[in-house]
Design an enzyme around this catalytic site. Structure first.
Site, PDB file in Angstrom:
ATOM      1  N   THR A 132      23.364  34.571 -67.952  1.00 59.83           N
ATOM      2  CA  THR A 132      23.999  33.272 -68.002  1.00 59.83           C
ATOM      3  C   THR A 132      23.144  32.084 -68.805  1.00 59.83           C
ATOM      4  OG1 THR A 132      24.671  31.271 -66.821  1.00 59.83           O
ATOM      5  CG2 THR A 132      23.184  32.749 -65.753  1.00 59.83           C
ATOM      6  N   ASP A 133      23.599  31.117 -69.483  1.00 61.29           N
ATOM      7  CA  ASP A 133      22.757  30.288 -69.818  1.00 61.29           C
ATOM      8  C   ASP A 133      21.873  29.287 -68.827  1.00 61.29           C
ATOM      9  OD1 ASP A 133      24.749  28.694 -68.727  1.00 61.29           O
ATOM     10  OD2 ASP A 133      25.248  27.528 -70.817  1.00 61.29           O
ATOM     11  N   GLU A 134      22.283  29.318 -67.505  1.00 64.60           N
ATOM     12  CA  GLU A 134      21.703  28.644 -66.606  1.00 64.60           C
ATOM     13  C   GLU A 134      20.424  28.946 -66.304  1.00 64.60           C
ATOM     14  OE1 GLU A 134      24.091  27.528 -63.194  1.00 64.60           O
ATOM     15  OE2 GLU A 134      25.923  28.140 -64.098  1.00 64.60           O
ATOM     16  N   TYR A 158      21.283  30.713 -57.584  1.00 60.17           N
ATOM     17  CA  TYR A 158      21.678  31.333 -58.409  1.00 60.17           C
ATOM     18  C   TYR A 158      21.075  31.677 -59.784  1.00 60.17           C
ATOM     19  CZ  TYR A 158      25.071  32.683 -62.406  1.00 60.17           C
ATOM     20  OH  TYR A 158      25.745  33.166 -63.470  1.00 60.17           O
ATOM     21  N   LYS A 162      19.451  35.240 -61.384  1.00 54.76           N
ATOM     22  CA  LYS A 162      19.750  35.783 -62.782  1.00 54.76           C
ATOM     23  C   LYS A 162      18.628  35.909 -63.663  1.00 54.76           C
ATOM     24  CE  LYS A 162      23.141  36.957 -64.211  1.00 54.76           C
ATOM     25  NZ  LYS A 162      23.655  38.436 -64.296  1.00 54.76           N
TER      26      LYS A 162
END
Length: 354
Positions: A132-134, A158, A162
């Site tokens: 993810t870009d997060e 989260y 990741k």
């Protein structure tokens, strides 16, 4: 044969359906079937001999070893993850266990399998990790979008979990030579998305006559990627990506949350008008913001376009219309996944927000 983990969830199920639409190569699909994993997502494959579903956990090393030994996949694609920020705030332990420990155990199982292949098999094998870009943190309005070289600055349990999984994948390549590929995507939307996420939640609540809860001032910006485009990007990275490389996958659609909700309301006004003739926009309610809410994400997807020739086919306008049409046509699916446990979760997450 390919092995897909997390293939009954939103993105994973869309990928499996997309793969079997374009390939005859069989898929072994492993999913734990937690709240977001749903066999209904794969109903179209019920009688398809190319699809072999197994319920199980990526952290179950004995099961993973059995699947690898039995089916001899040429690639493993890891979609399995706990993925909802709000849930990670309320209960981070599941995110640590699945996204970090589970990824570690999966990598070790795959590494042992890969070492046992002959030279040609090792050369052809791929492990593709979907992220993810997060992991990159939050951007200010004037900042350039996230490139693959952007430092990791995760801000939620989260995204931290990741980020850790990404680091493990990278380390297993550089230390052990495991042939890995990593993709970091922006916010996905489309069919089969669990209705706790922004777009399906707004659609479901609007149709049910409920409030449309918007965090804070609604100006948090995300880059929106139609899930079908994400699937084509993953297929392309698996086909031609350079080993050890990361590819950012974005939709070139930066929009604030409030604009997304206004668009959904306008399309529902057109496609499924309220009985009283009023706009669904009247149901919008601003609620207390999420703790540590990242202000802006934006993906620079030029690398995957430059090196692999991929670019999204959908604009946000075409993708959101397809998405709303799908949910309107599949209200039975929404009702089935919106179980008592899901309703309890909504009460937990939103009850304290005014």
């Amino acid at each position: 044969m390919i092995l897909v983990t997390g293939g009954a969830g939103f993105i994973g199920a869309n990928f499996v359906l997309d793969w079997l639409k374009h390939h005859d190569e069989p898929v072994v699909n492993l999913d734990k079937l937690t709240y977001a994993g749903n066999r209904d997502n794969l109903a179209a494959l019920a009688n398809d001999s190319r699809h072999h579903f197994v319920q199980g956990d990526i952290g179950d090393t004995a099961l993973i070893a059995e699947l690898l030994t039995t089916h001899r996949p040429r690639a493993v694609l890891n979609f399995a993850a706990e993925s909802h920020v709000d849930r990670s705030i309320h209960g981070p332990s599941d995110f640590i266990e699945t996204n970090i420990v589970g990824t570690f155990r999966l990598l070790e199982s795959v590494r042992q399998y890969w070492l046992g292949l002959d030279a040609a098999g090792r050369e052809a094998f791929r492990f593709l990790h979907v992220s993810t870009d997060e992991v990159y943190g939050s951007l200010e309005r004037e900042d350039a979008p996230f490139a693959e070289t952007h430092p990791y600055q995760p801000n939620s349990p989260y995204s931290a979990s990741k980020a850790a999984s990404d680091h493990l994948v990278r380390a297993w390549h550089h230390t052990y030579g495991l042939p890995v590929l990593t993709t970091n995507c922006s916010n996905n939307y489309g069919p089969y998305q669990f209705p706790e996420k922004l777009i399906p939640l707004m659609i479901a609540n609007a149709l049910a006559g409920k409030a449309l809860p918007i965090y804070g001032d609604g100006q948090n910006v995300r880059d929106w990627l139609y899930v079908g485009d994400h699937c084509t990007a993953i297929r392309r990275v698996l086909e031609a990506g350079s080993l050890g490389e990361t590819y950012n996958v974005g939709g070139w659609n930066e929009k604030p949350n409030i604009e997304i909700v206004h668009t959904i309301c306008a399309l529902l006004d057109e496609l499924r008008p309220r009985a009283d003739g009023k706009s669904y926009r009247e149901q919008i309610t601003f609620v207390t913001d999420r703790p540590g809410h990242d202000r802006r994400y934006a993906i620079d997807a030029r690398k995957i376009e430059r090196e692999l020739g991929w670019r999204p086919a959908e604009t946000f306008e075409t993708g959101i219309r397809k998405t709303i049409a799908w949910y309107l046509a599949h209200q039975d699916w929404v009702e089935r996944v919106s179980s008592g446990a899901y309703r309890d979760w909504l009460a937990t997450n939103y009850a304290h927000r005014s």
